[in-house]
Design an enzyme around this catalytic site. Structure first.
Site: not given
Ligand code: 4NP
Length: 162
Positions: A7, A13, A124
């Site tokens: 990420c 994440r 996000d």
């Protein structure tokens, strides 16, 4: 099979994906055959543990979250079999480090393995509320489960021909 989840910051994440995959793989037929790691395309948080909000969301699903952030490097292209990008920007930033496209086939979008969620990207959650972190855990559990099933069926096919 070495899997790398990527990420931007490597604190929300991708460490969640890494820990969820480890959790699911441990209960699967591939428990001794999958190795997971994660990285960020940026170095803002290098050395930091996963974000506390991501840890809290994972603990609610009984998934321990461990790790220390690091930046993605070109050597990851050779060190891993599969590189899983959380969003399109991550995907483009990874491919930008491989201008000849030598490793393009190893780089995939994580959401392509989800079957219960329509998302094309893992959103996000960093600047949002707790519900965004819960959603990321659910979406990644779906996508990691799909990826694991695919790896299991590939393994079964290669065993049956050897
Ligand atoms: P991640 O989330 O890429 O899922 O780890 C983020 C972490 C930090 C920032 C942005 C996204 N940041 O801007 O610092």
């Amino acid at each position: 099979m070495k899997l790398l989840f990527v990420c931007l910051g490597n604190i929300c994440r991708s460490p969640a994906a890494e820990n969820i995959m480890n959790h699911l793989a441990a209960q699967s037929t591939l428990s001794n055959e999958i190795e997971c790691d994660s990285a960020g395309t940026a170095n803002y948080h290098s050395g930091n543990p996963p974000d506390r909000r991501m840890q809290a969301a994972a603990v609610k699903r009984n998934i321990p979250m461990i790790g220390s952030a690091r930046q993605f490097t070109k050597s990851d292209f050779t060190n891993f079999d599969l590189i899983l990008a959380m969003d399109r920007e991550n995907y483009q930033n990874i491919l930008a480090l491989d201008p000849q496209g030598k490793y393009r086939g190893k780089v995939k979008m994580m959401c392509d393995f989800a079957s219960q969620h329509p998302d094309k990207e893992v959103p996000d959650p960093y600047f949002g509320g707790a519900e965004g972190f819960d959603y990321v855990i659910d979406l990644l559990t779906d996508a990691c489960g799909g990826l694991l099933s695919q790896l299991e069926s590939t393994r079964t096919r290669s065993r049956s021909v050897s």
